[in-house]
Write a protein that holds these residues in place. Sequence first.
Motif, mmCIF file in Angstrom:
data_model
loop_
_atom_site.group_PDB
_atom_site.id
_atom_site.type_symbol
_atom_site.label_atom_id
_atom_site.label_comp_id
_atom_site.label_asym_id
_atom_site.label_seq_id
_atom_site.Cartn_x
_atom_site.Cartn_y
_atom_site.Cartn_z
ATOM 1 N N ILE A 1 -16.004 -3.698 -18.166
ATOM 2 C CA ILE A 1 -15.217 -3.921 -17.029
ATOM 3 C C ILE A 1 -14.457 -2.649 -16.438
ATOM 4 C CG2 ILE A 1 -13.270 -5.424 -15.893
ATOM 5 C CD1 ILE A 1 -14.925 -7.551 -17.556
ATOM 6 N N PRO A 2 -13.846 -1.834 -17.289
ATOM 7 C CA PRO A 2 -12.494 -1.084 -16.992
ATOM 8 C C PRO A 2 -13.676 0.593 -17.104
ATOM 9 C CG PRO A 2 -11.705 -1.392 -18.943
ATOM 10 C CD PRO A 2 -13.107 -2.320 -19.000
ATOM 11 N N ALA A 3 -14.523 0.616 -17.271
ATOM 12 C CA ALA A 3 -15.404 1.481 -17.311
ATOM 13 C C ALA A 3 -16.263 1.406 -15.229
ATOM 14 C CB ALA A 3 -16.295 1.245 -18.241
ATOM 15 N N ALA A 4 -16.794 0.032 -15.712
ATOM 16 C CA ALA A 4 -16.973 -0.037 -14.290
ATOM 17 C C ALA A 4 -16.224 0.056 -12.913
ATOM 18 C CB ALA A 4 -17.967 -1.429 -13.773
ATOM 19 N N ILE A 5 -15.211 -0.239 -13.448
ATOM 20 C CA ILE A 5 -14.052 0.090 -11.781
ATOM 21 C C ILE A 5 -13.721 1.226 -11.778
ATOM 22 C CG2 ILE A 5 -11.591 -0.456 -11.701
ATOM 23 C CD1 ILE A 5 -11.690 -3.373 -13.129
ATOM 24 N N ALA A 6 -13.741 1.894 -12.816
ATOM 25 C CA ALA A 6 -13.487 3.736 -12.869
ATOM 26 C C ALA A 6 -14.377 4.381 -11.871
ATOM 27 C CB ALA A 6 -13.049 4.294 -14.524
ATOM 28 N N ASP A 7 -15.403 3.301 -13.082
ATOM 29 C CA ASP A 7 -16.938 4.346 -11.517
ATOM 30 C C ASP A 7 -16.754 3.945 -10.566
ATOM 31 O OD1 ASP A 7 -17.931 5.470 -14.104
ATOM 32 O OD2 ASP A 7 -19.596 3.974 -14.169
ATOM 33 N N LEU A 8 -16.178 2.992 -9.957
ATOM 34 C CA LEU A 8 -16.030 2.290 -8.323
ATOM 35 C C LEU A 8 -14.664 3.111 -8.221
ATOM 36 C CD1 LEU A 8 -15.877 -1.226 -7.033
ATOM 37 C CD2 LEU A 8 -14.001 0.075 -6.597
ATOM 38 N N LEU A 9 -13.964 3.481 -8.638
ATOM 39 C CA LEU A 9 -12.859 4.404 -7.989
ATOM 40 C C LEU A 9 -13.529 5.194 -7.570
ATOM 41 C CD1 LEU A 9 -9.720 2.412 -10.282
ATOM 42 C CD2 LEU A 9 -10.236 2.175 -7.442
ATOM 43 N N LEU A 10 -13.501 6.226 -8.741
ATOM 44 C CA LEU A 10 -14.088 7.559 -8.335
ATOM 45 C C LEU A 10 -14.908 7.625 -7.682
ATOM 46 C CD1 LEU A 10 -13.754 7.915 -12.835
ATOM 47 C CD2 LEU A 10 -13.068 8.964 -10.847
ATOM 48 N N ILE A 11 -15.840 7.044 -7.399
ATOM 49 C CA ILE A 11 -16.953 7.194 -6.145
ATOM 50 C C ILE A 11 -15.870 7.004 -4.841
ATOM 51 C CG2 ILE A 11 -19.007 5.763 -4.077
ATOM 52 C CD1 ILE A 11 -19.486 5.698 -7.759
ATOM 53 N N VAL A 12 -15.597 5.352 -4.585
ATOM 54 C CA VAL A 12 -14.253 6.270 -3.291
ATOM 55 C C VAL A 12 -13.647 7.290 -3.448
ATOM 56 C CG1 VAL A 12 -12.669 4.174 -1.774
ATOM 57 C CG2 VAL A 12 -14.952 2.916 -3.681
ATOM 58 N N LEU A 13 -12.294 7.504 -4.582
ATOM 59 C CA LEU A 13 -12.082 8.574 -4.044
ATOM 60 C C LEU A 13 -12.981 9.794 -3.285
ATOM 61 C CD1 LEU A 13 -9.198 10.251 -5.011
ATOM 62 C CD2 LEU A 13 -10.542 10.923 -7.020
ATOM 63 N N PHE A 14 -14.273 10.088 -4.373
ATOM 64 C CA PHE A 14 -15.392 11.200 -3.648
ATOM 65 C C PHE A 14 -15.793 11.443 -2.007
ATOM 66 C CE2 PHE A 14 -19.787 11.382 -2.365
ATOM 67 C CZ PHE A 14 -19.937 12.486 -2.222
ATOM 68 N N ALA A 15 -15.547 9.820 -1.988
ATOM 69 C CA ALA A 15 -15.838 9.343 -0.507
ATOM 70 C C ALA A 15 -14.558 10.222 0.647
ATOM 71 C CB ALA A 15 -16.427 8.266 -0.533
ATOM 72 N N ALA A 16 -13.656 9.243 0.277
ATOM 73 C CA ALA A 16 -12.429 9.283 0.868
ATOM 74 C C ALA A 16 -11.806 10.643 0.621
ATOM 75 C CB ALA A 16 -11.409 9.103 -0.284
ATOM 76 N N ILE A 17 -12.352 11.380 -0.222
ATOM 77 C CA ILE A 17 -11.327 13.338 -0.801
ATOM 78 C C ILE A 17 -12.704 13.781 0.997
ATOM 79 C CG2 ILE A 17 -11.967 15.470 -1.455
ATOM 80 C CD1 ILE A 17 -11.095 13.681 -4.211
ATOM 81 N N GLY A 18 -14.319 13.345 0.605
ATOM 82 C CA GLY A 18 -15.263 13.892 1.840
ATOM 83 C C GLY A 18 -14.452 14.005 3.584
ATOM 84 N N ARG A 19 -14.234 12.556 3.247
ATOM 85 C CA ARG A 19 -14.529 11.965 4.776
ATOM 86 C C ARG A 19 -12.907 12.915 5.206
ATOM 87 N NH1 ARG A 19 -16.576 8.207 7.560
ATOM 88 N NH2 ARG A 19 -15.090 8.443 9.105
ATOM 89 N N ASP A 20 -11.869 13.032 4.469
ATOM 90 C CA ASP A 20 -11.037 13.456 4.298
ATOM 91 C C ASP A 20 -10.597 15.524 4.950
ATOM 92 O OD1 ASP A 20 -7.132 13.605 4.740
ATOM 93 O OD2 ASP A 20 -7.313 14.896 2.906
ATOM 94 N N ALA A 21 -11.295 16.102 4.240
ATOM 95 C CA ALA A 21 -12.143 17.157 3.898
ATOM 96 C C ALA A 21 -12.756 17.105 5.798
ATOM 97 C CB ALA A 21 -12.979 17.825 3.338
ATOM 98 N N HIS A 22 -13.480 16.389 6.218
ATOM 99 C CA HIS A 22 -14.092 16.750 7.364
ATOM 100 C C HIS A 22 -12.968 16.185 8.309
ATOM 101 C CE1 HIS A 22 -16.886 18.647 5.608
ATOM 102 N NE2 HIS A 22 -17.396 18.003 4.724
ATOM 103 N N ALA A 23 -11.972 15.968 7.757
ATOM 104 C CA ALA A 23 -11.029 15.312 8.920
ATOM 105 C C ALA A 23 -11.658 14.188 10.152
ATOM 106 C CB ALA A 23 -10.654 16.205 10.093
ATOM 107 N N ARG A 24 -12.273 13.137 9.141
ATOM 108 C CA ARG A 24 -12.916 12.221 9.889
ATOM 109 C C ARG A 24 -11.720 11.023 9.584
ATOM 110 N NH1 ARG A 24 -18.437 12.882 7.649
ATOM 111 N NH2 ARG A 24 -19.427 14.921 9.002
ATOM 112 N N GLY A 25 -11.505 10.531 10.920
ATOM 113 C CA GLY A 25 -10.197 9.216 10.527
ATOM 114 C C GLY A 25 -10.762 8.276 9.579
ATOM 115 N N ASP A 26 -9.952 7.344 10.030
ATOM 116 C CA ASP A 26 -9.863 5.801 9.795
ATOM 117 C C ASP A 26 -10.555 5.431 8.295
ATOM 118 O OD1 ASP A 26 -10.132 3.186 8.676
ATOM 119 O OD2 ASP A 26 -11.761 2.582 10.168
#
Length: 129
Positions: free
Chosen positions: A9-34
């Motif tokens: 359960i914590p491993a699956a949650i860590a995977d989920l959070l890290l994948i979302v973090l990857f997406a959020a960093i990418g969106r922020d780096a490209h100045a995409r809103g929301d």
Amino acid sequence: MSSPSRLWIPAAIADLLLIVLFAAIGRDAHARGDVIAGALATAWPFLAGASFAWLLTRAWRAPLAAWPSGVGIWIGAVTVGMLLRAVTGQTVVLPFVLVALVTLGVFLLGYRLIAALLLRASRKRQRGA
């Protein structure tokens, strides 16, 4: 030490959070809103790929193992993620594929390797005590 059945359960949650973090960093780096909704929109194909890989590798048996669980989840997240992005009309270009491959590799394998080192150190301390 926790059993693998308790660690999935914590491993699956860590995977989920890290994948979302990857997406959020990418969106922020490209100045995409929301950032929140955008990160989830970017992350869902990779989350689907990671979920598929969790099932395929039966990662719940050894959720913190770099091999085969971590590598399978990493490659599954990127491969299925890019395929889903392609069929849904999202961007799939070589630089993005390479960034996803490297970043998700560092994220999804990195915490597993750190966990393995910490578990090994803990076992040594228990034997030496």
